[in-house]
Design a protein around this motif. Structure first.
Motif, PDB file in Angstrom:
ATOM      1  N   ASP A   3      38.848  50.177  41.049  1.00  0.00           N
ATOM      2  CA  ASP A   3      38.049  49.099  40.643  1.00  0.00           C
ATOM      3  C   ASP A   3      37.145  49.426  39.620  1.00  0.00           C
ATOM      4  O   ASP A   3      36.627  48.754  38.701  1.00  0.00           O
ATOM      5  CB  ASP A   3      37.312  48.303  41.664  1.00  0.00           C
ATOM      6  N   CYS A  15      37.798  48.012  35.677  1.00  0.00           N
ATOM      7  CA  CYS A  15      37.359  46.688  35.563  1.00  0.00           C
ATOM      8  C   CYS A  15      35.810  46.737  35.731  1.00  0.00           C
ATOM      9  O   CYS A  15      34.992  45.688  34.776  1.00  0.00           O
ATOM     10  CB  CYS A  15      37.876  45.926  37.004  1.00  0.00           C
ATOM     11  N   TRP A  46      35.204  42.921  34.191  1.00  0.00           N
ATOM     12  CA  TRP A  46      36.241  42.350  34.636  1.00  0.00           C
ATOM     13  C   TRP A  46      36.776  41.409  33.671  1.00  0.00           C
ATOM     14  O   TRP A  46      37.045  40.394  33.869  1.00  0.00           O
ATOM     15  CB  TRP A  46      35.817  41.322  36.029  1.00  0.00           C
ATOM     16  N   ARG A  88      41.522  43.224  33.450  1.00  0.00           N
ATOM     17  CA  ARG A  88      41.268  42.979  34.722  1.00  0.00           C
ATOM     18  C   ARG A  88      42.707  42.898  35.739  1.00  0.00           C
ATOM     19  O   ARG A  88      42.968  43.326  36.633  1.00  0.00           O
ATOM     20  CB  ARG A  88      40.437  42.085  35.506  1.00  0.00           C
ATOM     21  N   CYS A 101      42.831  45.440  38.921  1.00  0.00           N
ATOM     22  CA  CYS A 101      41.491  45.467  39.811  1.00  0.00           C
ATOM     23  C   CYS A 101      40.736  44.244  39.850  1.00  0.00           C
ATOM     24  O   CYS A 101      39.496  44.175  39.741  1.00  0.00           O
ATOM     25  CB  CYS A 101      40.787  46.796  39.042  1.00  0.00           C
ATOM     26  N   SER A 147      38.849  40.712  40.969  1.00  0.00           N
ATOM     27  CA  SER A 147      38.178  40.486  42.196  1.00  0.00           C
ATOM     28  C   SER A 147      37.486  39.256  42.103  1.00  0.00           C
ATOM     29  O   SER A 147      37.099  38.916  40.669  1.00  0.00           O
ATOM     30  CB  SER A 147      37.087  41.695  42.348  1.00  0.00           C
TER      31      SER A 147
END
Length: 472
Positions: free
Chosen positions: A57, A60, A65, A70, A75, A77
């Protein structure tokens, strides 16, 4: 009680054990007082896999993000943007308050309360750290606070499968768990549901019901557990335990939900309204059919179509439980009912696979089959993000709708295939890997009934029929 050692009994684990010195020897013994118990090793596995997922992650996190990165870096979320978008950053309490110009929170109550606690922690950190990136901090706090629920799922599954604690490594090391654990807050329900099964396996129906009620207050899918349990308890003549479980489940759910429903019904009802009014969405077979040229199904009609398809499958599962020669195992039937739900649902978010992972371990802990199923899920995980990377953008380098629809069918197909293996095990009990497991001492245990069954384990089978056998 002899334990089942996968490196001695599972060909995939046997082949993979070469990197750690080979399989455990027949006469190997753990030194008395050794700190390295199976559970502690499982915790280390889970920690390493979870940390790997967090590292994935990082790309991102470093750019906030931003889209389409992203999606391109796989990655995405939901966690960071909702800190501001649902009023947590401004101190608004979910369900009871709403930020001006904002939207009500579209999650069940227990997740909303969890988000509120993590928001309080994030804001506390912000008081001590000037110029804090609050969305990034909120994500980090959630990652830390979700990890105990992963450990709860691993611990509970290892305790449920007492002769086979190492099977819980499938949860810790599942590729989908590494990739999808921090997309959303589903780990809360996954951990609580696994703990509820563990308590049921120890014949504590009321305590299991309390945790199941908490799980339903986090995500609605664990309520489906009550259906297979009802039919299994009917066949075993153990209805008193089912009623105690169901009563504790409903009572706990009401304790969590009723205060919010009474104070602000519209805010509390947002999750259920959102679920009922949404149309065919990403990941569903209905959306894939639409991408391949089928007419779009209106949301109201789709509710009937999807629900009807699910109920038909539930009827088939009930018939399987009732008419098989031997009463099926609980874990296997729980996987089937949740799989039926996600296959027929109006949406299949990438993190929904987390619901199925602990149930797959209880249903059919065979590494080859588990990894084949996981491979299909990982393929879909990649496909959804690459499809979204180019969605609505001219000349974007994203996946085409037709190919995305193909991978939707892949993820549905591998789940149906894994379910078919479970159905076969129920019809032909001699193929069931749990009921015909081999311990580390080389003992074949053909008298095992249902390790996760609790009061069902070893109970009389009131409708047992002549077992089916495969033709030679």
């Amino acid at each position: 009680m002899s334990r089942v050692i996968p490196s001695l009994t599972d060909p995939v684990v046997l082949a993979g054990s070469a990197i750690s010195g080979g399989p455990l020897g027949r006469f190997a013994r753990v030194p008395a007082g050794s700190w390295w118990t199976p559970l502690r090793i499982l915790i280390v596995m889970a920690a390493g896999a979870y940390a790997l997922g967090f590292l994935l992650d990082v790309p991102c996190a470093m750019n906030g993000w931003a889209s389409p990165e992203r999606y391109e870096h796989l990655c995405y979320s939901d966690i960071p943007p909702l800190f501001s978008a649902r009023g947590f950053a401004d101190g608004f309490f979910p369900y009871l308050q709403m930020a001006p110009g904002g939207e009500p929170l579209e999650y069940p109550v227990l997740i909303g309360l969890f988000m509120q606690v993590t928001a309080w922690v994030t804001r506390g950190i912000g008081l001590a750290v000037p110029d804090l990136n609050s969305s990034l901090a909120f994500f980090g706090v959630n990652v830390v606070m979700l990890y105990p629920f992963l450990l709860l799922a691993v611990w509970a599954t290892s305790r449920t499968m007492r002769r086979r604690p190492w099977d819980a490594a499938m949860i810790a090391l599942a590729p989908s768990m590494i990739l999808a654990a921090t997309i959303n807050w589903d780990l809360i329900a996954v951990g609580l549901a696994a703990a509820a099964i563990a308590l049921w396996a120890r014949a504590y129906p009321v305590a299991a019901g309390v945790l199941l009620g908490l799980a339903v207050a986090a995500k609605f899918y664990p309520v489906l557990f009550l259906g297979p349990l009802l039919i299994l308890c009917l066949r075993a003549g153990r209805m008193r335990a089912w009623w105690r479980l169901a009563a504790a489940t409903v009572f706990t759910w009401l304790v969590i939900n009723l205060p919010f429903a009474l104070v602000n019904f519209d805010g509390w009802f947002r999750f259920y309204d959102f679920s009922s009014t949404r149309g065919q969405d990403f990941g569903s077979i209905w959306y894939a059919a639409y991408l391949w040229g089928a007419p779009s199904i209106p949301p109201d009609l789709l509710n009937y179509v999807a629900t009807g398809a699910f109920l038909i499958l539930c009827g088939a599962i009930a018939a399987l439980i009732w008419f098989t020669p031997r009463r099926p195992r609980l874990g296997a039937m729980l996987f089937l009912v949740v799989a039926a739900f996600v296959v027929t649902n109006k949406v299949y978010s990438p993190q929904f696979v987390l619901w199925l992972i602990p149930l797959a371990v209880l249903a059919r802990p065979v590494w080859r089959d588990f990894l084949v199923w996981q491979a299909g899920q990982v393929a879909y995980f990649i496909a959804i993000w690459w499809y979204l990377a180019g969605l609505g953008i001219d000349d974007a380098k994203g996946m085409t709708p037709e190919w995305y629809a193909f991978f939707v069918c892949v993820q549905v197909g591998v789940t149906v295939w894994f379910s078919a293996l479970i159905v076969r095990d129920a019809i032909y009990p001699e193929l069931d890997p749990i009921r015909h497991e081999v311990s580390s001492a080389g003992e074949s245990s053909k008298d095992i009934d249902d390790p996760a069954g609790g009061v069902l384990d070893g109970a009389p089978d009131r409708y047992r029929r002549q077992p089916r056998t495969l033709a030679p």
